[in-house]
Write a protein that holds these residues in place. Structure first.
Motif, PDB file in Angstrom:
ATOM      1  N   PHE A   1      -0.197   4.841  -5.601  1.00 20.08           N
ATOM      2  CA  PHE A   1       0.525   5.303  -4.364  1.00 20.08           C
ATOM      3  C   PHE A   1      -0.455   5.315  -2.667  1.00 20.08           C
ATOM      4  CE2 PHE A   1       1.304   8.857  -1.379  1.00 20.08           C
ATOM      5  CZ  PHE A   1       2.477   8.680  -1.011  1.00 20.08           C
ATOM      6  N   THR A   2      -2.198   5.379  -3.675  1.00 24.20           N
ATOM      7  CA  THR A   2      -3.130   5.435  -2.598  1.00 24.20           C
ATOM      8  C   THR A   2      -3.088   4.079  -1.882  1.00 24.20           C
ATOM      9  OG1 THR A   2      -4.301   6.913  -3.939  1.00 24.20           O
ATOM     10  CG2 THR A   2      -5.649   5.616  -2.446  1.00 24.20           C
ATOM     11  N   VAL A   3      -2.939   2.449  -3.412  1.00 27.03           N
ATOM     12  CA  VAL A   3      -3.146   1.244  -2.682  1.00 27.03           C
ATOM     13  C   VAL A   3      -1.790   1.079  -1.726  1.00 27.03           C
ATOM     14  CG1 VAL A   3      -2.808  -1.594  -3.811  1.00 27.03           C
ATOM     15  CG2 VAL A   3      -4.118   0.422  -5.218  1.00 27.03           C
ATOM     16  N   ALA A   4      -0.636   1.962  -2.502  1.00 27.35           N
ATOM     17  CA  ALA A   4       0.521   0.943  -1.739  1.00 27.35           C
ATOM     18  C   ALA A   4       0.062   1.798  -0.022  1.00 27.35           C
ATOM     19  CB  ALA A   4       1.520   1.870  -2.566  1.00 27.35           C
ATOM     20  N   LEU A   5      -0.761   2.864   0.035  1.00 28.82           N
ATOM     21  CA  LEU A   5      -0.833   3.237   1.104  1.00 28.82           C
ATOM     22  C   LEU A   5      -1.510   2.801   2.977  1.00 28.82           C
ATOM     23  CD1 LEU A   5      -1.135   7.298   1.054  1.00 28.82           C
ATOM     24  CD2 LEU A   5       0.580   6.619   1.944  1.00 28.82           C
ATOM     25  N   GLY A   6      -2.629   1.550   1.480  1.00 31.69           N
ATOM     26  CA  GLY A   6      -3.114   0.439   2.300  1.00 31.69           C
ATOM     27  C   GLY A   6      -2.555   0.049   2.599  1.00 31.69           C
ATOM     28  N   LEU A   7      -1.836  -0.380   1.834  1.00 34.09           N
ATOM     29  CA  LEU A   7      -0.627  -1.149   2.226  1.00 34.09           C
ATOM     30  C   LEU A   7       0.359  -1.687   3.401  1.00 34.09           C
ATOM     31  CD1 LEU A   7       0.208  -2.905  -1.663  1.00 34.09           C
ATOM     32  CD2 LEU A   7      -1.599  -4.316   0.307  1.00 34.09           C
ATOM     33  N   ILE A   8       0.518  -0.464   2.913  1.00 30.38           N
ATOM     34  CA  ILE A   8       1.545  -0.337   4.749  1.00 30.38           C
ATOM     35  C   ILE A   8       1.045   0.177   5.973  1.00 30.38           C
ATOM     36  CG2 ILE A   8       3.099   2.230   5.011  1.00 30.38           C
ATOM     37  CD1 ILE A   8       4.120   2.616   2.835  1.00 30.38           C
ATOM     38  N   SER A   9      -0.369   1.000   5.331  1.00 27.35           N
ATOM     39  CA  SER A   9      -1.091   1.350   6.942  1.00 27.35           C
ATOM     40  C   SER A   9      -1.976   0.331   7.496  1.00 27.35           C
ATOM     41  CB  SER A   9      -1.652   1.923   6.997  1.00 27.35           C
ATOM     42  OG  SER A   9      -2.489   2.207   5.382  1.00 27.35           O
TER      43      SER A   9
ATOM     44  N   TRP B   1      -9.628   0.556   3.695  1.00 25.74           N
ATOM     45  CA  TRP B   1     -10.605   1.840   3.147  1.00 25.74           C
ATOM     46  C   TRP B   1      -9.548   2.689   2.243  1.00 25.74           C
ATOM     47  CZ3 TRP B   1     -15.232   2.350   3.760  1.00 25.74           C
ATOM     48  CH2 TRP B   1     -15.940   2.138   5.332  1.00 25.74           C
ATOM     49  N   PHE B   2      -8.114   2.381   2.243  1.00 25.67           N
ATOM     50  CA  PHE B   2      -7.192   2.640   1.084  1.00 25.67           C
ATOM     51  C   PHE B   2      -7.906   2.485  -0.329  1.00 25.67           C
ATOM     52  CE2 PHE B   2      -4.954   4.660   4.071  1.00 25.67           C
ATOM     53  CZ  PHE B   2      -4.595   6.277   3.551  1.00 25.67           C
ATOM     54  N   PHE B   3      -7.963   1.007  -0.729  1.00 23.85           N
ATOM     55  CA  PHE B   3      -8.157   0.376  -1.441  1.00 23.85           C
ATOM     56  C   PHE B   3      -9.743   0.495  -2.726  1.00 23.85           C
ATOM     57  CE2 PHE B   3      -5.853  -3.033   0.664  1.00 23.85           C
ATOM     58  CZ  PHE B   3      -4.954  -2.403   0.406  1.00 23.85           C
ATOM     59  N   LEU B   4     -10.535   0.957  -1.043  1.00 20.29           N
ATOM     60  CA  LEU B   4     -11.765   1.635  -1.273  1.00 20.29           C
ATOM     61  C   LEU B   4     -11.585   3.280  -2.207  1.00 20.29           C
ATOM     62  CD1 LEU B   4     -14.896   1.539  -2.442  1.00 20.29           C
ATOM     63  CD2 LEU B   4     -15.143   2.130   0.268  1.00 20.29           C
ATOM     64  N   ALA B   5     -10.788   4.212  -1.288  1.00 19.22           N
ATOM     65  CA  ALA B   5     -10.318   5.157  -1.796  1.00 19.22           C
ATOM     66  C   ALA B   5      -9.703   4.849  -3.408  1.00 19.22           C
ATOM     67  CB  ALA B   5      -9.676   6.162  -0.714  1.00 19.22           C
ATOM     68  N   ALA B   6      -9.027   4.539  -3.377  1.00 16.07           N
ATOM     69  CA  ALA B   6      -8.029   4.377  -5.090  1.00 16.07           C
ATOM     70  C   ALA B   6      -9.745   4.355  -5.874  1.00 16.07           C
ATOM     71  CB  ALA B   6      -7.359   3.180  -4.971  1.00 16.07           C
ATOM     72  N   LEU B   7     -10.406   2.996  -5.787  1.00 15.24           N
ATOM     73  CA  LEU B   7     -11.339   2.775  -6.740  1.00 15.24           C
ATOM     74  C   LEU B   7     -11.961   3.319  -7.100  1.00 15.24           C
ATOM     75  CD1 LEU B   7     -12.709   0.181  -8.266  1.00 15.24           C
ATOM     76  CD2 LEU B   7     -13.888   0.012  -6.293  1.00 15.24           C
ATOM     77  N   ILE B   8     -12.254   5.128  -6.398  1.00 15.76           N
ATOM     78  CA  ILE B   8     -12.935   6.015  -6.272  1.00 15.76           C
ATOM     79  C   ILE B   8     -12.859   7.032  -6.647  1.00 15.76           C
ATOM     80  CG2 ILE B   8     -14.805   7.636  -4.768  1.00 15.76           C
ATOM     81  CD1 ILE B   8     -15.561   5.409  -2.979  1.00 15.76           C
ATOM     82  N   SER B   9     -11.517   7.229  -6.737  1.00 11.69           N
ATOM     83  CA  SER B   9     -10.525   7.885  -7.370  1.00 11.69           C
ATOM     84  C   SER B   9      -9.975   7.532  -8.804  1.00 11.69           C
ATOM     85  CB  SER B   9      -9.276   8.302  -6.423  1.00 11.69           C
ATOM     86  OG  SER B   9      -9.419   8.753  -4.732  1.00 11.69           O
ATOM     87  N   VAL B  10     -10.220   6.556  -8.782  1.00 14.81           N
ATOM     88  CA  VAL B  10      -9.599   5.830 -10.685  1.00 14.81           C
ATOM     89  C   VAL B  10     -11.272   6.845 -11.242  1.00 14.81           C
ATOM     90  CG1 VAL B  10      -9.993   4.204 -11.821  1.00 14.81           C
ATOM     91  CG2 VAL B  10      -8.057   4.700 -10.251  1.00 14.81           C
ATOM     92  N   THR B  11     -12.386   5.640 -10.628  1.00 14.75           N
ATOM     93  CA  THR B  11     -13.708   6.322 -11.412  1.00 14.75           C
ATOM     94  C   THR B  11     -13.282   7.345 -11.590  1.00 14.75           C
ATOM     95  OG1 THR B  11     -14.345   4.367 -10.773  1.00 14.75           O
ATOM     96  CG2 THR B  11     -16.629   5.625 -10.931  1.00 14.75           C
TER      97      THR B  11
END
Length: 158
Positions: free
Chosen positions: A103-111, A115-125
């Motif tokens: 969902f975080t990645v999807a928000l990055g693609l939609i918008s 930064w959403f891709f970095l947020a997804a990576l940090i959140s996963v970690t």
């Protein structure tokens, strides 16, 4: 170790980690926008994001529903009543966290906000370091050999 004393988490960290990441990505996008995601067609990335977002929401609903049907708490801070290995849990030990990430990645693609891709990576970690180890200790203490067998045949993410 007493399985009931080995609670997974005191606080439901994963939803908060992902929500914080999403909020930070939105703020970072307003303050310091990164280069847009290259795409051959202007609607290609938002369409892909919408498809991934729909997949994420469907996966999340399926996982939550599976837990509820098995009378197992959805909130990570409660004690597991049953080892759930059906539904999306056949394919991933953490389908809800996978859904949050998608969902975080999807928000990055939609918008178009990278930064959403970095947020997804940090959140996963962060989820991998903060939440998953205590959840796994709890499930191993609670279900023993059955949980170990489940771990051997089912991947953590996908």
């Amino acid at each position: 170790m007493n399985a009931y004393r080995a609670k997974p988490l005191r606080y439901p960290w994963p939803p908060m980690l992902y929500l914080t990441g999403i909020a930070a990505a939105m703020l970072a996008g307003r303050i310091a926008a990164l280069a847009p995601i290259p795409s051959p067609h202007p609607m290609m990335m938002p369409a892909a994001g919408l498809a991934i977002g729909l997949l994420a929401v469907t996966l999340d609903i399926w996982a939550v529903r599976t837990l509820m049907e098995r009378q197992t708490p959805v909130i990570d801070s409660a004690c597991a009543r049953h080892l759930v290995t059906c539904g999306p849990f056949r394919f991933s030990r953490n389908p809800i966290y996978l859904a949050y990430t998608l969902f975080t990645v999807a928000l990055g693609l939609i918008s178009g906000n990278s930064w959403f891709f970095l947020a997804a990576l940090i959140s996963v970690t962060a989820t991998r370091l903060v939440a998953i180890p205590s959840e796994e200790r709890h499930l191993e203490a609670r279900f023993g050999f059955d949980y170990e067998r489940y771990c051997k045949r089912t991947r953590r993410w996908i």
